[in-house]
Motif scaffolding. Structure first.
Motif, short mmCIF file in Angstrom:
data_model
loop_
_atom_site.label_atom_id
_atom_site.label_comp_id
_atom_site.label_asym_id
_atom_site.label_seq_id
_atom_site.Cartn_x
_atom_site.Cartn_y
_atom_site.Cartn_z
N SER A 41 0.87 -1.17 0.00
CA SER A 41 0.00 0.00 0.00
C SER A 41 0.91 1.23 0.00
CB SER A 41 -0.90 0.02 1.23
OG SER A 41 -1.45 1.32 1.38
N LYS A 53 1.43 4.69 -9.37
CA LYS A 53 2.86 4.68 -9.70
C LYS A 53 3.58 5.85 -9.06
CE LYS A 53 1.78 4.79 -14.09
NZ LYS A 53 0.32 4.61 -13.92
N MET A 75 -8.03 10.62 -18.29
CA MET A 75 -7.08 11.58 -17.74
C MET A 75 -5.84 10.91 -17.18
SD MET A 75 -8.76 14.69 -15.68
CE MET A 75 -7.29 14.64 -14.68
N THR A 128 6.18 6.82 -15.53
CA THR A 128 5.61 6.97 -16.87
C THR A 128 4.13 7.31 -16.76
OG1 THR A 128 5.10 4.61 -17.02
CG2 THR A 128 7.22 5.32 -17.93
N1 LIG Z 1 -6.04 3.88 -0.74
C1 LIG Z 1 -4.95 3.98 -1.50
N2 LIG Z 1 -4.87 4.94 -2.45
C2 LIG Z 1 -3.75 5.01 -3.20
C3 LIG Z 1 -2.66 4.12 -3.00
N3 LIG Z 1 -1.70 4.45 -3.91
C4 LIG Z 1 -2.16 5.48 -4.62
N4 LIG Z 1 -3.40 5.83 -4.20
C5 LIG Z 1 -4.24 6.92 -4.72
O1 LIG Z 1 -4.55 6.68 -6.08
C6 LIG Z 1 -4.66 7.93 -6.79
C7 LIG Z 1 -3.80 7.90 -8.06
O2 LIG Z 1 -2.44 7.83 -7.71
P1 LIG Z 1 -1.26 8.27 -8.69
O3 LIG Z 1 0.01 7.95 -7.98
O4 LIG Z 1 -1.45 9.63 -9.20
O5 LIG Z 1 -1.47 7.22 -9.91
P2 LIG Z 1 -0.54 7.01 -11.21
O6 LIG Z 1 -0.46 5.54 -11.43
O7 LIG Z 1 0.72 7.75 -11.07
O8 LIG Z 1 -1.47 7.66 -12.35
P3 LIG Z 1 -1.00 8.32 -13.78
O9 LIG Z 1 0.08 9.28 -13.50
O10 LIG Z 1 -2.23 8.94 -14.33
O11 LIG Z 1 -0.55 7.16 -14.63
C8 LIG Z 1 -4.25 9.01 -5.79
O12 LIG Z 1 -5.42 9.59 -5.26
C9 LIG Z 1 -3.51 8.25 -4.71
O13 LIG Z 1 -3.58 8.86 -3.44
C10 LIG Z 1 -2.77 3.12 -1.98
O14 LIG Z 1 -1.89 2.30 -1.73
N5 LIG Z 1 -3.95 3.10 -1.27
#
Ligand SMILES: Nc1nc2c(ncn2[C@@H]2O[C@H](COP(=O)(O)OP(=O)(O)OP(=O)(O)O)[C@@H](O)[C@H]2O)c(=O)[nH]1
Ligand SMILES: [Mg+2]
Ligand SMILES: [Zn+2]
Length: 310
Positions: free
Chosen positions: A157, A186, A212, A232
């Motif tokens: 997590s 990510k 998005m 990425t």
């Molecule tokens: N509950 C929970 N939420 C998470 C966790 N990891 C990420 N999130 C949430 O998921 C959402 C997206 O997270 P990002 O890190 O922006 O996702 P990403 O994969 O980088 O997305 P892109 O940049 O669009 O490819 C955010 O609101 C984070 O807070 C987790 O382990 N638990």
């Protein structure tokens, strides 16, 4: 001067020179790579020669031979490829069972492509803090499926910090690609690994069906003690690029294993008599979901397209 491409924002590339200076660069004139029809001739992770000009920016004049790279079809129906990154030591595919759901077809397409380019993959199952008991069961099933095939799996997590130490320990002295669907976390994981990174993250609610992406450009972060992480933009569909029909089975480790027993050496494991792969599927020695993914990729290569949802 010589350096490493650490960020690509459309037509501009950020290059970190061997001396440690970061320079904004453009590609010189009609500079194109031979042999690859790609939407981006240069990718993050490439090592390049640059020539400074008077404004403090520079031109990229040549590119070092790549150790490896990973590509996908740039879009549905496209005949062009998109180079995701170059010169990788390993790749992490960030997966969520839900919030959003990562399909096994997407996972298997990524794994097959990484096999084709000989890049080791670990699967990182994120957001375990959110899973219901049913989702935890599905998680268990996925982890045992992929570990059995030979892919290391980690359950984490990024927001709670659970399991993040184990991920951090895999990074020193390596260039690691972080890939996966948009919203799987990510960038959040990258920030959990080192808060100083400050990769931009987004609220999951903003993603819904809008296509998005919070991360819009690939970017490298330097890891303490040497090594780099490449963040990425999330990808929706992972179209395989340039795989021959008979080749696809080579990139599914367990299909490749059983294919040795097929009657015909060029068996595609679809309709041929004496197919040891189909028999292994029937006997549950090969998982049905993996076989479905295999057929799905064959179809792509057949029709020159992929289904956007995967
Ligand atoms: N509950 C929970 N939420 C998470 C966790 N990891 C990420 N999130 C949430 O998921 C959402 C997206 O997270 P990002 O890190 O922006 O996702 P990403 O994969 O980088 O997305 P892109 O940049 O669009 O490819 C955010 O609101 C984070 O807070 C987790 O382990 N638990
Ligand atoms: Mg991101
Ligand atoms: Zn066969």
């Amino acid at each position: 001067m010589h350096g490493l491409v650490i960020k690509n924002t459309g037509s501009w590339y950020q290059v970190k020179t061997d001396e440690g200076q970061v320079v904004d660069c453009k590609i010189k004139g009609n500079f194109r790579l031979k042999g690859i029809r790609s939407t981006n001739p240069i990718a993050v992770g490439d090592k390049v020669d640059i020539t400074l000009n008077n404004e403090g920016t520079a031109f990229i004049t040549s590119i070092d031979e790549r150790k490896n790279y990973i590509v996908r079809r740039s879009s549905n129906l496209s005949k062009q490829s998109h180079i995701i990154a170059a010169n990788l030591d390993q790749s992490f595919l960030i997966v969520t069972v839900n919030y959003p759901e990562t399909s096994t077809i997407f996972i298997d397409r990524f794994l097959a492509t990484a096999e084709a380019y000989r890049i080791p993959v670990s699967l990182i199952f994120n957001k375990v803090d959110l899973y219901t008991p049913e989702e935890l069961q599905l998680l268990d099933a996925l982890v045992s499926l992929y570990e059995h095939i030979g892919y290391p799996c980690y359950i984490i997590s990024a927001t709670d910090g659970q399991g993040v130490d184990a991920i951090r320990a895999l990074l020193p002295h390596k260039v690691t690609l972080f890939s996966g669907n948009s919203g799987v976390g990510k960038s959040t994981l990258i920030n959990a690994i080192h808060p100083a990174f400050q990769a931009k993250t987004g609220e999951i609610s903003e993603y819904h069906n809008k296509g998005m992406h919070t991360t819009t450009f690939s970017e490298m972060f330097e890891v303490a003690g040497g090594g780099y992480i490449i963040d990425t933009p999330g990808i929706k569909g992972f179209g395989t690029f340039d795989m021959e029909q008979e080749e696809v089975g080579h990139y599914f480790k367990e299909i490749f294993h059983y294919a040795a027993g097929c009657k015909y050496s060029n068996c595609t494991h679809v309709h041929e008599p004496g197919c040891a792969v189909r028999q292994a599927v029937e006997e549950h020695l090969i998982s049905e979901s993996r076989y479905i993914s295999y057929l799905n990729i064959l179809e792509d290569e057949h029709e020159g397209k992929y289904r956007a949802a995967y």
